[in-house]
Design an enzyme around this catalytic site. Structure first.
Site, PDB file in Angstrom:
ATOM      1  N   ARG A 121     -46.919 -28.310 -12.675  1.00 18.47           N
ATOM      2  CA  ARG A 121     -45.824 -27.322 -13.066  1.00 18.47           C
ATOM      3  C   ARG A 121     -45.302 -26.865 -11.735  1.00 18.47           C
ATOM      4  NH1 ARG A 121     -49.868 -25.934 -17.100  1.00 18.47           N
ATOM      5  NH2 ARG A 121     -49.445 -27.041 -18.986  1.00 18.47           N
ATOM      6  N   LYS A 143     -31.337 -28.927  -5.932  1.00 16.07           N
ATOM      7  CA  LYS A 143     -31.108 -29.986  -7.012  1.00 16.07           C
ATOM      8  C   LYS A 143     -31.996 -31.169  -6.801  1.00 16.07           C
ATOM      9  CE  LYS A 143     -26.512 -29.089  -8.818  1.00 16.07           C
ATOM     10  NZ  LYS A 143     -25.100 -29.561  -8.824  1.00 16.07           N
ATOM     11  N   GLU A 185     -18.862 -36.292   1.958  1.00 13.21           N
ATOM     12  CA  GLU A 185     -19.262 -35.083   1.518  1.00 13.21           C
ATOM     13  C   GLU A 185     -18.959 -34.058   2.602  1.00 13.21           C
ATOM     14  OE1 GLU A 185     -20.500 -34.863  -1.649  1.00 13.21           O
ATOM     15  OE2 GLU A 185     -21.920 -36.275  -2.217  1.00 13.21           O
ATOM     16  N   LYS A 227     -22.394 -25.074   2.144  1.00 14.92           N
ATOM     17  CA  LYS A 227     -23.121 -25.220   1.030  1.00 14.92           C
ATOM     18  C   LYS A 227     -23.834 -24.038   0.755  1.00 14.92           C
ATOM     19  CE  LYS A 227     -25.594 -28.329  -1.765  1.00 14.92           C
ATOM     20  NZ  LYS A 227     -26.133 -29.569  -2.261  1.00 14.92           N
ATOM     21  N   GLU A 237     -25.634 -23.136 -10.729  1.00 16.54           N
ATOM     22  CA  GLU A 237     -24.231 -23.693 -11.118  1.00 16.54           C
ATOM     23  C   GLU A 237     -23.684 -22.977 -12.593  1.00 16.54           C
ATOM     24  OE1 GLU A 237     -23.656 -27.738 -10.142  1.00 16.54           O
ATOM     25  OE2 GLU A 237     -22.297 -28.089 -11.819  1.00 16.54           O
ATOM     26  N   ARG A 241     -20.676 -23.138  -8.099  1.00 20.37           N
ATOM     27  CA  ARG A 241     -21.259 -24.096  -7.599  1.00 20.37           C
ATOM     28  C   ARG A 241     -20.649 -25.412  -7.987  1.00 20.37           C
ATOM     29  NH1 ARG A 241     -27.548 -25.248  -6.267  1.00 20.37           N
ATOM     30  NH2 ARG A 241     -27.408 -27.440  -5.477  1.00 20.37           N
ATOM     31  N   ASN A 245     -19.003 -30.288  -6.412  1.00 22.94           N
ATOM     32  CA  ASN A 245     -18.787 -31.655  -7.287  1.00 22.94           C
ATOM     33  C   ASN A 245     -17.460 -32.307  -7.409  1.00 22.94           C
ATOM     34  OD1 ASN A 245     -21.334 -32.244  -8.450  1.00 22.94           O
ATOM     35  ND2 ASN A 245     -21.069 -30.362  -9.604  1.00 22.94           N
ATOM     36  N   HIS A 248     -16.989 -35.947  -8.175  1.00 20.78           N
ATOM     37  CA  HIS A 248     -18.187 -36.439  -8.338  1.00 20.78           C
ATOM     38  C   HIS A 248     -17.877 -37.017  -9.822  1.00 20.78           C
ATOM     39  CE1 HIS A 248     -19.746 -34.806  -4.800  1.00 20.78           C
ATOM     40  NE2 HIS A 248     -20.787 -35.048  -5.145  1.00 20.78           N
ATOM     41  N   HIS A 252     -19.430 -40.469 -10.273  1.00 19.22           N
ATOM     42  CA  HIS A 252     -20.715 -41.045 -10.906  1.00 19.22           C
ATOM     43  C   HIS A 252     -20.121 -41.956 -11.935  1.00 19.22           C
ATOM     44  CE1 HIS A 252     -22.943 -36.889 -10.207  1.00 19.22           C
ATOM     45  NE2 HIS A 252     -23.053 -37.701  -9.306  1.00 19.22           N
ATOM     46  N   HIS A 265     -23.440 -43.626  -3.086  1.00 21.63           N
ATOM     47  CA  HIS A 265     -22.893 -42.301  -3.743  1.00 21.63           C
ATOM     48  C   HIS A 265     -21.868 -41.691  -3.057  1.00 21.63           C
ATOM     49  CE1 HIS A 265     -23.210 -38.484  -5.605  1.00 21.63           C
ATOM     50  NE2 HIS A 265     -23.335 -38.031  -4.501  1.00 21.63           N
TER      51      HIS A 265
HETATM   52  P1  NAD Z   1     -30.190 -43.175   0.216  1.00 20.49           P
HETATM   53  O1  NAD Z   1     -31.356 -41.972   0.232  1.00 20.49           O
HETATM   54  O2  NAD Z   1     -30.232 -44.228  -0.381  1.00 20.49           O
HETATM   55  O3  NAD Z   1     -30.324 -43.576   1.761  1.00 20.49           O
HETATM   56  C1  NAD Z   1     -29.464 -44.648   2.384  1.00 20.49           C
HETATM   57  C2  NAD Z   1     -30.153 -45.810   3.008  1.00 20.49           C
HETATM   58  O4  NAD Z   1     -30.509 -45.288   4.208  1.00 20.49           O
HETATM   59  C3  NAD Z   1     -31.485 -46.048   2.256  1.00 20.49           C
HETATM   60  O5  NAD Z   1     -31.607 -47.326   2.246  1.00 20.49           O
HETATM   61  C4  NAD Z   1     -32.281 -45.434   3.324  1.00 20.49           C
HETATM   62  O6  NAD Z   1     -33.849 -45.912   3.018  1.00 20.49           O
HETATM   63  C5  NAD Z   1     -31.812 -45.554   4.532  1.00 20.49           C
HETATM   64  N1  NAD Z   1     -32.140 -44.600   5.621  1.00 20.49           N
HETATM   65  C6  NAD Z   1     -32.438 -43.050   5.331  1.00 20.49           C
HETATM   66  N2  NAD Z   1     -32.639 -42.571   6.509  1.00 20.49           N
HETATM   67  C7  NAD Z   1     -32.429 -43.505   7.503  1.00 20.49           C
HETATM   68  C8  NAD Z   1     -32.567 -43.622   9.045  1.00 20.49           C
HETATM   69  N3  NAD Z   1     -32.396 -42.436   9.581  1.00 20.49           N
HETATM   70  N4  NAD Z   1     -32.404 -44.658   9.716  1.00 20.49           N
HETATM   71  C9  NAD Z   1     -32.095 -45.857   8.841  1.00 20.49           C
HETATM   72  N5  NAD Z   1     -32.278 -46.136   7.365  1.00 20.49           N
HETATM   73  C10 NAD Z   1     -32.318 -44.882   6.684  1.00 20.49           C
HETATM   74  O7  NAD Z   1     -28.840 -42.290   0.429  1.00 20.49           O
HETATM   75  P2  NAD Z   1     -28.209 -41.061   0.590  1.00 20.49           P
HETATM   76  O8  NAD Z   1     -26.742 -41.206   0.593  1.00 20.49           O
HETATM   77  O9  NAD Z   1     -28.797 -40.340   1.586  1.00 20.49           O
HETATM   78  O10 NAD Z   1     -28.284 -40.007  -0.912  1.00 20.49           O
HETATM   79  C11 NAD Z   1     -27.755 -40.232  -1.983  1.00 20.49           C
HETATM   80  C12 NAD Z   1     -28.496 -39.957  -2.999  1.00 20.49           C
HETATM   81  O11 NAD Z   1     -28.314 -38.421  -3.016  1.00 20.49           O
HETATM   82  C13 NAD Z   1     -27.885 -40.238  -4.423  1.00 20.49           C
HETATM   83  O12 NAD Z   1     -28.777 -40.466  -5.338  1.00 20.49           O
HETATM   84  C14 NAD Z   1     -27.287 -38.737  -4.795  1.00 20.49           C
HETATM   85  O13 NAD Z   1     -27.296 -38.653  -6.378  1.00 20.49           O
HETATM   86  C15 NAD Z   1     -28.121 -37.912  -4.158  1.00 20.49           C
HETATM   87  N6  NAD Z   1     -27.372 -36.428  -3.889  1.00 20.49           N
HETATM   88  C16 NAD Z   1     -27.975 -35.502  -4.447  1.00 20.49           C
HETATM   89  C17 NAD Z   1     -27.540 -34.373  -4.030  1.00 20.49           C
HETATM   90  C18 NAD Z   1     -28.315 -32.892  -4.566  1.00 20.49           C
HETATM   91  O14 NAD Z   1     -27.625 -31.876  -4.534  1.00 20.49           O
HETATM   92  N7  NAD Z   1     -29.462 -33.123  -4.647  1.00 20.49           N
HETATM   93  C19 NAD Z   1     -26.390 -34.369  -3.466  1.00 20.49           C
HETATM   94  C20 NAD Z   1     -25.509 -35.205  -2.953  1.00 20.49           C
HETATM   95  C21 NAD Z   1     -26.397 -36.580  -3.447  1.00 20.49           C
HETATM   96  N1  GLY Z   2     -24.241 -31.857  -4.476  1.00 18.79           N
HETATM   97  C1  GLY Z   2     -23.740 -30.727  -5.569  1.00 18.79           C
HETATM   98  C2  GLY Z   2     -24.532 -29.435  -5.566  1.00 18.79           C
HETATM   99  O1  GLY Z   2     -25.547 -29.547  -4.803  1.00 18.79           O
HETATM  100  O2  GLY Z   2     -24.279 -28.758  -6.431  1.00 18.79           O
END
Ligand code: NAD
Ligand code: GLY
Length: 367
Positions: A121, A143, A185, A227, A237, A241, A245, A248, A252, A265
């Site tokens: 939890r 998030k 971003e 941010k 949000e 907030r 997006n 997005h 998406h 992404h």
């Molecule tokens: P990812 O996590 O898939 O990383 C991209 C690639 O780089 C992967 O293959 C990873 O293993 C590799 N990698 C990571 N760090 C590395 C490094 N230092 N050296 C070499 N390789 C490395 O992609 P991302 O772009 O980081 O994240 C995308 C995700 O984030 C999506 O799922 C998206 O929905 C999410 N997201 C969430 C929020 C939020 O607010 N929570 C905001 C934006 C995006």
């Molecule tokens: N990436 C959108 C948010 O964090 O709200």
């Protein structure tokens, strides 16, 4: 040794937390002050573990540190992979006083954060983001979640980390395609809220694309500052907030249509922002000159202009109907009133949306 460590705070009362940004931090920073008990579980993947797991372990001197290595990729951001984290926590008998650590990009950050929100939890967690995208966006703001086959990030929770540690040196090993994805971003912040930052980006976009360390550190700092400000004002949000997006809803839809992992992404967000800009012009909110200015920046960052060739306007609308911003079935979109000024609205002339979709789908698939 780290030379400069810059620190910001996400102000959320007693749940406030620091974001530390600098180079050489991984392995040299002591994060034990953010750990609740004497145990730590690092969640990472099979790409990042060989590069940074040992250094990350060194951030927790005196603690019992376990790790779980997940398969890499957006296509693994699902229940089955999430369960591997719970398997590891239970196998190693971690209690409610454990602390999870997300070591990796946004996929790992979202999954480790969601696991922390759910395990017994709710337990503490720390973000150590290693991609540009995760350093400027996903590690901040709480998030967390996973994808569903019918919609991106559709299952999740708000759960804030205790701290965010950003070691800019990790960007040196990032695959080339991931850099523009992170820049999408970064550009987003300039477009929605920070015109001086947009000006700065226009001057520095080449340095950023070339991975100039000083330029990247500045872009990360200013993105996180933007941010943190938005999240402090509207953590869950309720209103403001949603501007984070921009692009997005279109993005998406592209990611889901193409199949998770096919489009990054950030790539989908880049194209999605171009579509939102186009629609803002069609609605008379933004000038064509300003659209071209923003478009140039997005394309100079190396982002794709057009959605996949096989996506139709009808398919876009179908996928966009599954969006967390929608209220009572009405599509809500982030649009620009001006460069540096975003608005979120469901009150728009739907003919503008139809025209944008027709234009982008037709151009992407001229046949
Ligand atoms: P990812 O996590 O898939 O990383 C991209 C690639 O780089 C992967 O293959 C990873 O293993 C590799 N990698 C990571 N760090 C590395 C490094 N230092 N050296 C070499 N390789 C490395 O992609 P991302 O772009 O980081 O994240 C995308 C995700 O984030 C999506 O799922 C998206 O929905 C999410 N997201 C969430 C929020 C939020 O607010 N929570 C905001 C934006 C995006
Ligand atoms: N990436 C959108 C948010 O964090 O709200």
């Amino acid at each position: 040794m780290p030379e400069v460590v810059r620190e910001l705070e996400v102000g959320l009362g007693e749940r406030s937390y620091p974001i530390r940004i600098g180079h050489g931090l991984l392995g040299s920073e002591d994060l034990t002050g953010f750990v609740t008990g004497d145990r730590v579980m690092i969640v990472t993947n099979d790409t990042v573990a060989p590069l940074y797991l040992e250094k990350a372990k060194a951030c927790f001197p005196g603690k019992r540190v376990d790790s779980v290595v997940l398969p890499d990729g957006e296509q693994h951001k699902d229940w089955q992979t999430l369960n591997l984290v719970f398997d590891a926590l239970l196998t190693h008998r971690h209690s409610r006083s454990t602390t999870l650590v997300a070591l990796g990009g946004g996929v790992i950050g979202d999954m480790a954060g969601f696991a922390a929100a759910c395990y017994q939890r709710g337990v503490a967690f720390i973000q150590i983001p290693t991609t540009l995208l995760s350093q400027v966006d996903s590690s901040v703001g709480g998030k967390t979640g996973i994808n569903h086959p019918l919609g991106k990030n559709m299952v999740g929770a708000f759960h804030q980390p205790r701290a965010v540690l950003i070691d800019t040196d990790t960007l040196l090993t990032l695959p080339q395609r991931e850099l523009p994805a992170g820049l999408a971003e970064v550009i987003k912040y300039g477009l929605i809220r920070d015109l001086p930052f947009l000006d700065w980006l226009e001057t520095n976009i080449k340095a950023l694309a070339d991975r100039d360390p000083a330029a990247l550190a500045e872009a990360i700092y200013r993105s996180c500052a933007c941010k943190a400000e938005v999240v402090s004002e509207d953590e869950r949000e309720g209103g403001l907030r949603a501007i984070l997006n921009l692009g997005h809803t279109f993005g998406h839809a592209i990611e889901t249509h193409a199949g998770y992992g096919q489009w990054l992404h950030g790539e989908a967000v880049g194209t999605g922002m171009l579509m939102a800009l186009d629609m803002s012009v069609r609605l008379g909110m933004l000038s064509e000159n300003d659209r071209q200015r923003a478009r140039n920046l997005i394309l100079r960052a190396g982002l794709p202009e057009w959605p996949p060739g096989d996506i139709s306007p009808a398919r876009f609308l179908d996928l966009m109907a599954v969006d967390k911003k929608n209220v009572a079935g009405a599509l809500r979109l982030v649009l620009l009133r001006d460069l540096g000024e975003a608005t979120v609205t469901s009150e728009f002339d739907s003919r503008a949306l139809d025209a944008t979709l027709a234009y982008y789908c037709c151009a992407a698939n001229p046949g």
